[in-house]
Design a protein around this motif. Structure first.
Motif, mmCIF file in Angstrom:
data_model
loop_
_atom_site.group_PDB
_atom_site.id
_atom_site.type_symbol
_atom_site.label_atom_id
_atom_site.label_comp_id
_atom_site.label_asym_id
_atom_site.label_seq_id
_atom_site.Cartn_x
_atom_site.Cartn_y
_atom_site.Cartn_z
ATOM 1 N N GLY A 262 2.447 -4.152 -3.696
ATOM 2 C CA GLY A 262 1.597 -4.352 -4.861
ATOM 3 C C GLY A 262 0.348 -5.162 -4.630
ATOM 4 O O GLY A 262 -0.605 -5.035 -5.380
ATOM 5 N N SER A 285 5.140 -3.578 2.139
ATOM 6 C CA SER A 285 4.814 -2.168 1.934
ATOM 7 C C SER A 285 3.555 -2.069 1.094
ATOM 8 O O SER A 285 3.170 -3.026 0.411
ATOM 9 N N THR A 289 0.220 3.415 -7.469
ATOM 10 C CA THR A 289 1.034 4.201 -8.401
ATOM 11 C C THR A 289 0.803 5.703 -8.160
ATOM 12 O O THR A 289 1.731 6.506 -8.259
ATOM 13 N N ASP A 372 -9.164 1.670 -1.455
ATOM 14 C CA ASP A 372 -8.798 0.500 -0.632
ATOM 15 C C ASP A 372 -9.461 0.611 0.735
ATOM 16 O O ASP A 372 -9.503 1.699 1.320
ATOM 17 N N LYS A 392 -6.382 -7.166 -8.169
ATOM 18 C CA LYS A 392 -4.984 -7.514 -8.412
ATOM 19 C C LYS A 392 -4.980 -8.972 -8.821
ATOM 20 O O LYS A 392 -5.521 -9.826 -8.112
ATOM 21 N N ARG A 397 -2.430 -4.841 -11.623
ATOM 22 C CA ARG A 397 -3.597 -4.023 -11.290
ATOM 23 C C ARG A 397 -4.520 -3.949 -12.505
ATOM 24 O O ARG A 397 -4.098 -3.568 -13.589
HETATM 25 P P1 AMP Z 1 -0.464 -0.342 -8.195
HETATM 26 O O1 AMP Z 1 -0.886 1.019 -8.555
HETATM 27 O O2 AMP Z 1 -0.306 -1.257 -9.358
HETATM 28 O O3 AMP Z 1 0.748 -0.330 -7.308
HETATM 29 O O4 AMP Z 1 -1.644 -0.969 -7.334
HETATM 30 C C1 AMP Z 1 -2.069 -0.339 -6.170
HETATM 31 C C2 AMP Z 1 -3.072 -1.186 -5.446
HETATM 32 O O5 AMP Z 1 -2.503 -2.463 -5.118
HETATM 33 C C3 AMP Z 1 -3.482 -0.609 -4.129
HETATM 34 O O6 AMP Z 1 -4.467 0.391 -4.273
HETATM 35 C C4 AMP Z 1 -3.975 -1.848 -3.384
HETATM 36 O O7 AMP Z 1 -5.282 -2.186 -3.801
HETATM 37 C C5 AMP Z 1 -3.007 -2.912 -3.864
HETATM 38 N N1 AMP Z 1 -1.888 -3.067 -2.916
HETATM 39 C C6 AMP Z 1 -0.672 -2.519 -3.001
HETATM 40 N N2 AMP Z 1 0.110 -2.927 -1.981
HETATM 41 C C7 AMP Z 1 -0.629 -3.749 -1.221
HETATM 42 C C8 AMP Z 1 -0.406 -4.490 -0.002
HETATM 43 N N3 AMP Z 1 0.770 -4.509 0.618
HETATM 44 N N4 AMP Z 1 -1.440 -5.206 0.499
HETATM 45 C C9 AMP Z 1 -2.655 -5.219 -0.118
HETATM 46 N N5 AMP Z 1 -2.909 -4.560 -1.264
HETATM 47 C C10 AMP Z 1 -1.915 -3.835 -1.814
#
Ligand code: AMP
Length: 488
Positions: A262, A285, A289, A372, A392, A397
């Motif tokens: 996340g 990980s 979403t 990203d 974040k 998000r």
């Molecule tokens: P969500 O859809 O709420 O899971 O958010 C997704 C976004 O969270 C991704 O596009 C990244 O910007 C960020 N994210 C998720 N996992 C990681 C991680 N392990 N390290 C850095 N950013 C992350």
């Protein structure tokens, strides 16, 4: 498919604990199976089709309704009851559900209140679930996430997306029969991992309640009794728990794995965790979403804590990660570019094609452009930052333009600019909403903040600052740097 496995679990795990709630109430697999069968029977008797909203806050009925929808081949949409009414209305208008489970007042469609759901769940079982015929490309669920236009956007996740995700989560965590801690609301993608992992392994799904009141002592008393073995957390949540010294292997001696996802996981968090839980398996990980929970992972060792930037690992087998430039051409190792994800985990797009540009075809496969930025080195991926206004904050998000659009819906607001405050590591430590008020309007910060909180979830609400003019740069763009330096 995982729903065959889940049905088998529900039928065979009997008196084992399936679901333990915040208040200490535990439901066995026998009970959960009964609840699911009864809701399933209700859905069939009402000839329900299309989308169904499941509204609530981690009650056992949410789990039963979500599963019953899936067994009946109906798309479910989890919505947490902390979501403000206006946002819930947006979701209803976009999703056009045929039914809503939970206590929402609307004239849009039939609703079944939580009391009524509980009555249905507790009847003697009349309809058992005998055969499941789900089509892999049908939509299993839709999760609504912050959208840049000021309305949430629905991500459509298929049965095959979910199938691939959960098999992989089971493999990387090496889960057997566990006690799995849940942090996130069911309306967040993070919860998908613990929700389904518990079901495919016959494990106990242990729900951690609201910790916003910082009453750690009562939460920790419950955690101590949980016998938790696996947790699915955001780094922010682990940091919060570690504010209290008692969050350690003494409190949770059986905890063997934490699966993080996340947001960026910092070296500091990992170091601290290894000190508190010396034998812990820590998995980082990554994924949005739009690609079903996560698509890359890495098992962190004590050596990883020496690295300044912790890796997000390598992709699951049925997914390819391409670090690409603006023309979608792959970049060589070491060069930073956008993460494009192609393959089995990529969702079916957004409801009503919101922001269609991000879902593309690449090399004959479904692909998603994440926004990203990252680079690859020696086969491992390293996350750097975002290329847009998505942030974040405390694990949530948020699109800054979503907040801006909602500030602009307030009558007295003429202009709005939302800025994220960051620390030296680039982590967001606060959100500020700068507003210019319309001439001849008298209002104050409190009124604006109050009105905004009726439109946005609390975690998205910024600290509001009223200013005379939003400063501009020499080329006429809003001067975010100046706002951050002078007013925050
Ligand atoms: P969500 O859809 O709420 O899971 O958010 C997704 C976004 O969270 C991704 O596009 C990244 O910007 C960020 N994210 C998720 N996992 C990681 C991680 N392990 N390290 C850095 N950013 C992350």
């Amino acid at each position: 498919m995982i729903f065959d496995v889940i049905l088998n679990t529900l039928r065979t795990e009997g008196a084992s604990a399936a679901y333990t709630q915040d208040d200490g109430q535990t439901f066995s697999y026998n009970e959960l199976y009964k609840f699911v069968c009864n809701i399933y029977g209700y859905l069939l008797s009402k000839k329900t089709d299309g989308n169904v909203i499941v509204y609530g806050h981690k009650e056992v009925y949410m789990k039963a309704c979500m599963l019953a929808c899936s067994f009946a081949g109906i798309t479910y949409i989890p919505v947490d009851s902390s979501t403000p009414e206006e946002r819930v209305s947006d979701i209803i208008n976009q999703a056009e559900p045929s039914l809503i489970f939970g206590d929402i007042e609307t004239t849009f469609c039939k609703t079944v209140s939580s009391d009524e759901i509980n009555r249905i769940m507790n009847r003697p079982v009349q309809t058992e679930i005998n055969e499941i015929s789900l089509k892999p490309d049908d939509i299993c669920y839709m999760i609504f996430t912050s959208g840049s236009t000021g309305q949430p956007k629905g991500v459509k996740v298929t049965y095959s997306n979910l199938d691939s995700c959960i098999k992989w989560v089971k493999e990387i965590t090496g889960s057997k029969k566990e006690v799995i801690l849940n942090q996130a609301n069911f309306s967040f993608d993070l919860s998908v991992a613990d929700f389904y992992l518990s079901l495919v392994t016959g494990s106990e799904h242990f729900i951690i309640g609201d910790i916003s009141g910082f009453d750690f002592s009562s939460i920790f008393r419950r955690l101590e009794k949980s016998g938790a073995t696996i947790a699915v957390f955001t780094p922010s949540f682990a940091d919060l728990l570690m504010l209290d010294r008692s969050f350690s292997a003494e409190l949770l001696p059986k905890l063997h794995t934490i699966l993080f996802c996340g947001e960026k996981l910092s070296t500091k968090t990992v170091q601290k965790l290894f000190r508190r839980f010396p034998d812990l398996k820590i998995i980082n990980s990554y994924g949005p979403t739009e690609c079903t929970f996560a698509v890359t992972s890495v098992l962190l060792t004590k050596d990883s804590v020496l690295e300044e930037n912790i890796s997000i690992g390598s992709p699951k087998k049925d997914v390819e990660i391409i670090i690409c430039d603006e023309n979608l051409s792959p970049l060589p190792d070491g060069e930073t570019g956008e993460i494009m994800i192609a393959g089995a985990s990529v969702a079916d797009g957004y409801l009503n094609n919101y922001g269609r540009k991000a879902f593309i075809e690449y090399d004959g496969r479904k692909a998603y452009l994440t926004g990203d930025l990252a680079y690859r080195q020696k086969g491992l991926l390293y996350y750097k930052s975002r290329k847009d206004n998505q942030i974040k904050y405390k694990g949530y998000r948020i699109e800054l333009t979503d907040i801006e659009s909602n500030l602009l819906k307030i009558d007295s607001v003429e202009e709005a600019c939302v800025v994220a405050k960051r620390n030296k590591n680039g982590d967001v430590t606060g959100i500020f909403g700068f507003v210019k008020i319309k001439e001849n309007c008298s209002t104050d910060v409190q009124s604006i903040e109050k009105e905004l909180s009726s439109k946005l979830p609390l975690y998205m609400c910024p600290k509001v600052r009223i200013i005379n003019d939003i400063p501009l740069t020499a080329n006429g763009k809003r001067d975010v740097k100046k706002l951050s330096e002078e007013y925050i």
